[in-house]
Design a protein around this motif. Structure first.
Motif, PDB file in Angstrom:
ATOM      1  N   MET A   1      34.132  45.248 -25.646  1.00  0.00           N
ATOM      2  CA  MET A   1      33.308  45.918 -24.637  1.00  0.00           C
ATOM      3  C   MET A   1      33.888  45.648 -23.258  1.00  0.00           C
ATOM      4  SD  MET A   1      29.237  45.462 -23.990  1.00  0.00           S
ATOM      5  CE  MET A   1      29.362  43.693 -23.784  1.00  0.00           C
ATOM      6  N   GLY A   2      34.105  46.665 -22.485  1.00  0.00           N
ATOM      7  CA  GLY A   2      34.665  46.518 -21.148  1.00  0.00           C
ATOM      8  C   GLY A   2      33.587  46.474 -20.100  1.00  0.00           C
ATOM      9  N   LEU A   3      33.992  46.283 -18.886  1.00  0.00           N
ATOM     10  CA  LEU A   3      33.034  46.148 -17.786  1.00  0.00           C
ATOM     11  C   LEU A   3      32.292  47.447 -17.502  1.00  0.00           C
ATOM     12  CD1 LEU A   3      34.784  43.919 -15.115  1.00  0.00           C
ATOM     13  CD2 LEU A   3      32.851  43.349 -16.540  1.00  0.00           C
ATOM     14  N   ASP A   4      32.704  48.555 -18.109  1.00  0.00           N
ATOM     15  CA  ASP A   4      32.049  49.831 -17.827  1.00  0.00           C
ATOM     16  C   ASP A   4      31.313  50.390 -19.036  1.00  0.00           C
ATOM     17  OD1 ASP A   4      32.941  50.139 -15.119  1.00  0.00           O
ATOM     18  OD2 ASP A   4      34.932  50.510 -15.919  1.00  0.00           O
ATOM     19  N   ASP A   5      31.102  49.575 -20.070  1.00  0.00           N
ATOM     20  CA  ASP A   5      30.608  50.119 -21.320  1.00  0.00           C
ATOM     21  C   ASP A   5      29.147  49.814 -21.613  1.00  0.00           C
ATOM     22  OD1 ASP A   5      33.058  51.203 -21.830  1.00  0.00           O
ATOM     23  OD2 ASP A   5      33.786  49.461 -22.916  1.00  0.00           O
ATOM     24  N   VAL A   6      28.423  49.307 -20.660  1.00  0.00           N
ATOM     25  CA  VAL A   6      27.019  49.030 -20.883  1.00  0.00           C
ATOM     26  C   VAL A   6      26.200  49.778 -19.857  1.00  0.00           C
ATOM     27  CG1 VAL A   6      27.405  46.771 -21.931  1.00  0.00           C
ATOM     28  CG2 VAL A   6      27.163  46.952 -19.476  1.00  0.00           C
ATOM     29  N   THR A   7      24.910  49.949 -20.166  1.00  0.00           N
ATOM     30  CA  THR A   7      24.049  50.727 -19.280  1.00  0.00           C
ATOM     31  C   THR A   7      23.835  50.008 -17.958  1.00  0.00           C
ATOM     32  OG1 THR A   7      22.963  51.665 -21.207  1.00  0.00           O
ATOM     33  CG2 THR A   7      21.808  51.814 -19.104  1.00  0.00           C
ATOM     34  N   LEU A 222      41.547  36.269 -23.525  1.00  0.00           N
ATOM     35  CA  LEU A 222      41.010  36.388 -24.878  1.00  0.00           C
ATOM     36  C   LEU A 222      40.993  37.838 -25.345  1.00  0.00           C
ATOM     37  CD1 LEU A 222      39.681  35.032 -27.324  1.00  0.00           C
ATOM     38  CD2 LEU A 222      37.479  35.256 -26.146  1.00  0.00           C
ATOM     39  N   LEU A 223      40.615  38.740 -24.442  1.00  0.00           N
ATOM     40  CA  LEU A 223      40.548  40.157 -24.809  1.00  0.00           C
ATOM     41  C   LEU A 223      41.918  40.728 -25.163  1.00  0.00           C
ATOM     42  CD1 LEU A 223      37.951  41.527 -22.225  1.00  0.00           C
ATOM     43  CD2 LEU A 223      37.637  41.236 -24.685  1.00  0.00           C
ATOM     44  N   GLY A 230      40.933  50.710 -25.596  1.00  0.00           N
ATOM     45  CA  GLY A 230      40.389  51.810 -24.811  1.00  0.00           C
ATOM     46  C   GLY A 230      39.535  51.332 -23.666  1.00  0.00           C
ATOM     47  N   ALA A 231      38.882  50.188 -23.846  1.00  0.00           N
ATOM     48  CA  ALA A 231      37.996  49.661 -22.813  1.00  0.00           C
ATOM     49  C   ALA A 231      38.735  48.778 -21.818  1.00  0.00           C
ATOM     50  CB  ALA A 231      36.859  48.860 -23.456  1.00  0.00           C
ATOM     51  N   THR A 232      39.724  47.995 -22.308  1.00  0.00           N
ATOM     52  CA  THR A 232      40.400  47.039 -21.445  1.00  0.00           C
ATOM     53  C   THR A 232      41.607  47.631 -20.729  1.00  0.00           C
ATOM     54  OG1 THR A 232      41.856  46.255 -23.215  1.00  0.00           O
ATOM     55  CG2 THR A 232      39.725  45.140 -22.968  1.00  0.00           C
ATOM     56  N   ILE A 236      46.308  45.518 -27.727  1.00  0.00           N
ATOM     57  CA  ILE A 236      46.185  44.204 -28.342  1.00  0.00           C
ATOM     58  C   ILE A 236      47.577  43.580 -28.452  1.00  0.00           C
ATOM     59  CG2 ILE A 236      45.590  42.964 -30.475  1.00  0.00           C
ATOM     60  CD1 ILE A 236      43.194  43.864 -28.913  1.00  0.00           C
ATOM     61  N   GLY A 237      47.694  42.348 -27.952  1.00  0.00           N
ATOM     62  CA  GLY A 237      48.950  41.620 -28.071  1.00  0.00           C
ATOM     63  C   GLY A 237      49.945  41.852 -26.960  1.00  0.00           C
ATOM     64  N   ASP A 238      49.532  42.495 -25.860  1.00  0.00           N
ATOM     65  CA  ASP A 238      50.462  42.688 -24.741  1.00  0.00           C
ATOM     66  C   ASP A 238      51.003  41.349 -24.238  1.00  0.00           C
ATOM     67  OD1 ASP A 238      50.470  45.424 -24.726  1.00  0.00           O
ATOM     68  OD2 ASP A 238      49.116  45.648 -23.015  1.00  0.00           O
ATOM     69  N   ASP A 239      50.111  40.363 -24.085  1.00  0.00           N
ATOM     70  CA  ASP A 239      50.555  39.047 -23.603  1.00  0.00           C
ATOM     71  C   ASP A 239      51.526  38.410 -24.599  1.00  0.00           C
ATOM     72  OD1 ASP A 239      49.063  39.260 -21.305  1.00  0.00           O
ATOM     73  OD2 ASP A 239      47.436  37.965 -21.988  1.00  0.00           O
ATOM     74  N   PHE A 240      51.257  38.600 -25.893  1.00  0.00           N
ATOM     75  CA  PHE A 240      52.152  38.062 -26.919  1.00  0.00           C
ATOM     76  C   PHE A 240      53.537  38.691 -26.797  1.00  0.00           C
ATOM     77  CE2 PHE A 240      54.062  38.387 -31.171  1.00  0.00           C
ATOM     78  CZ  PHE A 240      54.070  37.052 -31.558  1.00  0.00           C
ATOM     79  N   ARG A 241      53.575  40.020 -26.675  1.00  0.00           N
ATOM     80  CA  ARG A 241      54.866  40.709 -26.565  1.00  0.00           C
ATOM     81  C   ARG A 241      55.612  40.324 -25.289  1.00  0.00           C
ATOM     82  NH1 ARG A 241      51.880  44.452 -29.645  1.00  0.00           N
ATOM     83  NH2 ARG A 241      50.657  45.108 -27.833  1.00  0.00           N
TER      84      ARG A 241
END
Length: 333
Positions: A1-7, A222-223, A230-232, A236-241
């Motif tokens: 869940m991203g910072l824009d995904d809640v009401t 962590l994210l 799509g939210a962030t 996934i794994g950008d930091d790993f790469r």
């Protein structure tokens, strides 16, 4: 869940409350990023500023000043100062990280060149010092100049620590305090300083910003391993790469046996990454519970932020900052 995904969006409630002040901040930014002799400066700056962003750091300065009863003009100056420092660091970061995209748009170094990004970043740093001096407060100047130095120091430390398996949690925290929390804590602290509140309240504001910034960065790290791309806006794994030693990996390395440590040395230190390595890395983090442990750390830092706010007088804006703290870590609950 991203910072824009809640009401309910606490940062939007904060922005609405501070709307008039933010209009003044944006106008001041537009005025002070101008250059009579170097048109590339406003071109580059406008590209990044125009890309959006929540303006969280300047809003923290405005909110803490208003919460402390400030009624003068300098909170706008200081909010613009904080945003200039932040924008300068983004321009420099994109060069260091060789980034091609920020906030969904091509980076300035990609559209222009590295030299332009570095030099415009330097210009914004200089502008930020001009702004902070206008407050006439040597205390404010000390807080923000120290933050600028700490940010630069943190970025240099990260260069040497990010791909070194000897990096431990204490070094990670030092990097995070430099690259993220230093500006958060300076942004909140100066709001109390210009309002003239007692030192214990200024200390509480500084502690709140520090804890919020650390929680914010831990959540972001962590994210990278279990967020919604799509939210962030990150895969996934950008930091790993990119071979970045962030907290989930640091915890996994600390618990690794000889075979696991050899894996981490190959993929992080040597950069020899192969098909299936990300999945294996995720499996190791799951095996040792480091994703859950990282989540627990973020929640503890958020709790420290709430504890700091408890030391401040009741105010509608204080309640919004409580909600903002919960909101940052709600992404990983």
């Amino acid at each position: 869940m991203g910072l824009d995904d809640v009401t309910v969006k606490p940062h939007e409630r904060l922005a609405a409350y501070l709307a008039d002040d933010m209009v003044a901040v944006n106008a001041l930014i537009a005025e002070r990023m101008a250059s009579e002799h170097a048109p590339r400066i406003p071109e580059v700056t406008a590209h990044l500023v125009g890309a959006g962003g929540k303006r969280l750091r300047p809003m923290l300065t405005l909110a803490t000043a208003r919460m402390c009863g400030y009624g003068g003009p300098y909170h706008v100056l200081l909010a613009a100062t904080v945003e200039f420092i932040h924008t300068a660091t983004l321009l420099h970061d994109d060069v260091v990280d060789e980034s091609g995209q920020r906030r969904g748009r091509p980076t300035a170094n990609l559209l222009w060149d590295n030299k332009s990004s570095v030099l415009v970043g330097d210009y914004l740093f200089a502008r930020s010092f001009q702004l902070m001096v206008e407050t006439g407060s040597i205390t404010v100047l000390g807080i923000l100049s120290n933050a600028a130095a700490t940010i630069a120091e943190g970025e240099v430390l990260q260069l040497t620590a990010a791909q070194n398996l000897a990096t431990n949690e204490a070094i990670y925290l030092q990097v995070v305090r430099g690259k993220t929390a230093a500006l958060f804590s300076a942004a909140t602290e100066v709001g109390g300083v210009i309002a003239g509140v007692p030192q214990e309240q200024i200390d509480a504001l500084r502690d709140y910003g520090d804890a919020l910034g650390i929680a914010f960065q831990i959540v972001d790290d962590l994210l990278d391993y279990q967020g919604d791309a799509g939210a962030t806006g990150k895969n996934i794994g950008d930091d790993f790469r990119e071979r970045k030693l962030t907290l989930p990996v640091i915890k996994a390395v600390a618990l690794a046996d000889e075979e696991e440590r050899a894996f981490w040395k190959r993929v992080i230190e040597k950069g020899d990454q192969r098909d299936g390595d990300l999945e294996h890395a995720l499996a190791l983090m799951e095996r040792h519970g480091t994703l859950d442990a990282t989540r627990a750390d973020a929640l503890r830092w958020a709790a420290r932020g709430r504890d700091a706010l408890e030391r401040l007088p009741e105010h509608e804006l204080r309640d919004m900052l409580f909600d903002l703290t919960d909101y940052v870590v709600d992404r990983i609950r």
